[in-house]
Scaffold this motif. Structure first.
Motif, PDB file in Angstrom:
ATOM      1  N   PRO A  89      -4.678 -10.493 -15.106  1.00 61.79           N
ATOM      2  CA  PRO A  89      -5.608  -9.362 -15.132  1.00 61.79           C
ATOM      3  C   PRO A  89      -4.892  -8.011 -15.179  1.00 61.79           C
ATOM      4  N   ILE A  90      -3.561  -8.030 -15.021  1.00 64.15           N
ATOM      5  CA  ILE A  90      -2.793  -6.783 -15.028  1.00 64.15           C
ATOM      6  C   ILE A  90      -2.441  -6.465 -16.478  1.00 64.15           C
ATOM      7  N   SER A 120      -9.929   1.067  -7.410  1.00 59.19           N
ATOM      8  CA  SER A 120      -9.564  -0.149  -6.687  1.00 59.19           C
ATOM      9  C   SER A 120      -9.192  -1.246  -7.683  1.00 59.19           C
ATOM     10  N   LEU A 121      -8.158  -1.990  -7.345  1.00 56.27           N
ATOM     11  CA  LEU A 121      -7.741  -3.089  -8.210  1.00 56.27           C
ATOM     12  C   LEU A 121      -8.783  -4.196  -8.160  1.00 56.27           C
ATOM     13  N   SER A 122      -9.134  -4.699  -9.321  1.00 57.06           N
ATOM     14  CA  SER A 122     -10.256  -5.636  -9.422  1.00 57.06           C
ATOM     15  C   SER A 122      -9.827  -7.092  -9.381  1.00 57.06           C
ATOM     16  N   PHE A 123      -8.642  -7.363  -8.872  1.00 55.14           N
ATOM     17  CA  PHE A 123      -8.175  -8.748  -8.808  1.00 55.14           C
ATOM     18  C   PHE A 123      -7.673  -9.048  -7.404  1.00 55.14           C
ATOM     19  N   GLU A 124      -7.544 -10.311  -7.098  1.00 54.11           N
ATOM     20  CA  GLU A 124      -7.133 -10.716  -5.760  1.00 54.11           C
ATOM     21  C   GLU A 124      -5.645 -10.441  -5.539  1.00 54.11           C
ATOM     22  N   PRO A 125      -5.235 -10.257  -4.287  1.00 50.41           N
ATOM     23  CA  PRO A 125      -3.845  -9.909  -3.984  1.00 50.41           C
ATOM     24  C   PRO A 125      -2.829 -10.958  -4.430  1.00 50.41           C
ATOM     25  N   GLY A 126      -3.281 -12.186  -4.664  1.00 54.05           N
ATOM     26  CA  GLY A 126      -2.350 -13.239  -5.055  1.00 54.05           C
ATOM     27  C   GLY A 126      -1.657 -12.992  -6.373  1.00 54.05           C
ATOM     28  N   TYR A 127      -2.173 -12.046  -7.159  1.00 57.26           N
ATOM     29  CA  TYR A 127      -1.522 -11.708  -8.422  1.00 57.26           C
ATOM     30  C   TYR A 127      -0.338 -10.754  -8.218  1.00 57.26           C
ATOM     31  N   LEU A 128      -0.190 -10.226  -7.016  1.00 53.72           N
ATOM     32  CA  LEU A 128       0.875  -9.272  -6.750  1.00 53.72           C
ATOM     33  C   LEU A 128       2.066  -9.973  -6.120  1.00 53.72           C
ATOM     34  N   SER A 129       3.203  -9.900  -6.788  1.00 52.90           N
ATOM     35  CA  SER A 129       4.432 -10.468  -6.253  1.00 52.90           C
ATOM     36  C   SER A 129       4.995  -9.536  -5.186  1.00 52.90           C
TER      37      SER A 129
END
Length: 644
Positions: free
Chosen positions: A13-14, A361-370
């Motif tokens: 999503p990024i 606000s970021l529209s995706f869950e935190p699991g996409y962030l390393s």
């Protein structure tokens, strides 16, 4: 359910659109007449820099009307390009570099020029109420030879009779009046020094006509970088110096020597690439609020008057800058691995922090962030270097068993700079698609003391390259990444490290060079004044050591290149002219090496436009897909890769 798919081919999503639309850049907050102001950089408006106001009622609006952009070209990198005093906005207009005044109480008023239409640009303003003028740094390009830098006074009456205050040094920064408008301090430095090598702190009285009276050098021992002078409410002059290896806080004693407020193995400043940077300030009661970096992570702290006890303020940030105080409040810019850059307000009464300006606000869950993992690894000659490792992160995907992720090694610019642990969606763009990323703080980086910063002196193109190679090998030895799919990318000075690593080592399988350097001789001859003697410390004096310059210039060793390279270049770049990229592309094409080249009209040093950022990211992903033989999930435009 998770999907099994090859690293690099994961849907994320990024997107490039998210990168340019999610959050603006925030800088230089200041307070005037009950209103908060800051400078906001907006990629979606072609990189326009806007002065924004937040009223006492919480209304946020543009103080600078569109399409005007507030940005200075002093040193090419600019810096503090506006000041607000008594509801009047004073700003440097990007289009013509003149200083204008805009009455913010009258919405029908138009900007009024205060400086003539000539070849000067201005930055780093302070307000001189007694003499009804602005005092600032000026850079005059209308003189023979290199531009002249000086301190000037700009009358507010519109007479355009700019007054020369101080000249003779090669560079100036931080003109700051004391609380009574009677004394002016500033820092200066001369070639071949950069402001992180050796600067001097000066202090002068003011005569009745506003000219300087008896200027005296009050600090600067010939082997220290002084920065960020500031007056306390008690009218004592403070500054930051690295005379004891670390950029620490000092107070100028009555005897004229600087006394350390709180010695710490940490950095209370960053290199002065842009004018007006601020990592500390004073509340009305004398409390000092500061940010400092230790091992690459930033903290916020207070220091009460007359004490040496530094009290840490709990925050969610790992990167903190632009600290400015007024009364019992302060404002700062902060970010963390999970949090986009925001402007926050700190209140002394309860040490609380609240966000006053932030992006979408970021529209995706935190699991996409390393999450960045700090690592220290061995490098050449028994030395150690530092980096942040980002493993692939995407909750919707897993890789096929027995496979390892491709690695992108990132080389920061400068080279006097540092990788940050703040949320960088450009890094997450790669890690969320299945790439591992290693963001290296090679020798020469800031945040680890003066000695580590100077470890690159005479060794640019050697020590930094050894460190990025050693960092990649460290990850390979740990079994974390695929040794056959290692790429390296970097911009500006980091682009030179990319090309040198590809030229003089055989570890990497692909490279991406953004407005980077292939010919050190050309850079030494053609770059702008601010960096025109930078290489004397990093490489050696030129032309005396011309042979060393040629030896370390990748353009003279194209036969050593063994893998595909992609180049991105702004055609208006005055820091690293386009000829640098063109000469490398031409040489590699003639050698029949795979190479791609994307030029961008209207872009200078560092890409600001949303469309440029989108195109460059998509092209780089397409490039890696072709080189590493995977199909990205994104719908990417095709680019030409010669000789592939």
């Amino acid at each position: 359910m998770t999907t099994t798919a090859a690293y690099g081919s994961w849907i994320s999503p990024i997107t490039p659109a998210l990168l340019t639309d999610a959050a603006p850049g925030y800088a230089f907050p200041q307070f005037d007449c009950g209103n908060l102001y800051w400078l906001e950089s907006r990629p979606w408006e072609n990189g326009r820099s806007v002065v924004v106001r937040r009223t006492a009622e919480g209304v946020v609006e543009d103080a600078l009307p569109g399409p005007l952009s507030c940005r200075s070209k002093v040193h090419e990198y600019g810096g503090a390009s506006y000041l607000v005093a008594d509801d009047v906005l004073y700003f440097c207009l990007y289009d013509d570099q003149r200083v204008y005044a805009l009455n913010l109480q009258d919405r029908q008023s138009l900007p009024r020029p205060l400086t003539p239409d000539n070849d000067c640009c201005y930055a780093d303003f302070c307000f001189d109420r007694r003499h009804q003028r602005l005092i600032c740094v000026a850079e005059n390009h209308g003189v023979p030879g290199e531009p002249e830098n000086l301190l000037v006074g700009i009358p507010l009456d519109g007479s355009m009779a700019t007054q020369r205050l101080c000249a003779g040094a090669d560079f100036y920064a931080y003109p700051r009046l004391d609380n009574f408008g009677e004394r002016l301090c500033w820092i200066s430095w001369n070639h071949p020094n950069m402001p992180w090598d050796n600067t001097e702190l000066w202090l002068s009285g003011l005569a009745a006509d506003g000219t300087l009276a008896n200027p005296v050098r009050v600090a600067g021992n010939g082997d220290e970088a002084i920065t960020q002078p500031r007056w306390s409410p008690a009218n004592q002059l403070h500054f930051v110096s690295d005379r004891d290896n670390w950029w620490n806080l000092y107070c100028l004693a009555d005897a004229g020597s600087g006394e350390s407020l709180r010695p710490l193995t940490a950095e209370f400043a960053t290199p002065l690439w842009v004018l007006g940077m601020s990592n500390y300030d004073f509340c009305a009661d004398g409390t000092l609020l500061c940010s400092f970096s230790r091992d690459g992570s930033w903290q916020l702290a207070t220091l009460s008057p007359g004490t040496s006890t530094l009290l840490t303020v709990a925050t969610d940030y790992s990167q903190i800058s632009d600290v400015r105080c007024h009364g019992d409040r302060a404002w700062l810019v902060g970010t963390s691995p999970q949090l986009q850059t925001e402007l926050a307000e700190w209140r002394a009464s309860d040490c609380s922090l609240i966000s006053v300006a932030h992006g979408k606000s970021l529209s995706f869950e935190p699991g996409y962030l390393s999450q960045p993992q700090p690592i220290r690894f061995p490098t050449a000659n028994g030395r150690s270097a530092h980096a942040f490792y980002y493993p692939p992160a995407n909750p919707q995907y897993r890789a096929p068993p027995g496979t390892l992720p491709p690695l992108i090694v990132v080389c920061h610019g400068g080279p006097t700079g540092a990788a940050s642990t703040g949320l960088n969606l450009k890094v997450q763009y790669w890690s969320s698609r299945g790439f591992a990323v290693l963001d290296v703080n090679y020798r020469g980086s800031t945040g680890y003391g003066r000695h580590y910063r100077q470890a690159l002196h005479g060794l640019w193109g050697i020590a930094d390259v050894e460190d990025v190679v050693a960092g990649a090998r460290f990850l390979i030895d740990q079994g974390w990444v695929d040794s056959e799919k290692v790429a390296i990318r970097g911009s500006s000075a980091g682009g030179y490290t990319v090309l040198a690593a590809l030229c003089f080592h055989d570890l990497f399988r692909a490279g991406a060079c953004l407005y980077g350097i292939g010919d050190l001789e050309t850079l030494a001859r053609d770059t702008h004044k601010f960096e025109s003697r930078y290489l004397e410390r990093l490489v050696g004096p030129y032309p005396e050591q011309q042979a060393v310059y040629r030896e370390r210039s990748p353009v003279h060793h194209v036969d050593n290149f063994h893998c595909p390279v992609i180049f991105f270049q702004g055609l208006d770049d005055k820091v690293v002219p386009p000829e640098q990229a063109l000469s490398m592309v031409k040489a590699l094409r003639q050698k029949r090496m795979p190479v791609a080249y994307l030029p961008f009209p209207g872009e200078s040093h560092g890409f600001r436009k949303a469309e440029t950022i989108r195109q460059s990211l998509e092209a780089e992903l397409y490039f890696y897909g072709r080189v590493f033989d995977f199909k990205p999930a994104d719908n990417l435009p095709t680019i030409t890769i010669f000789n592939l």
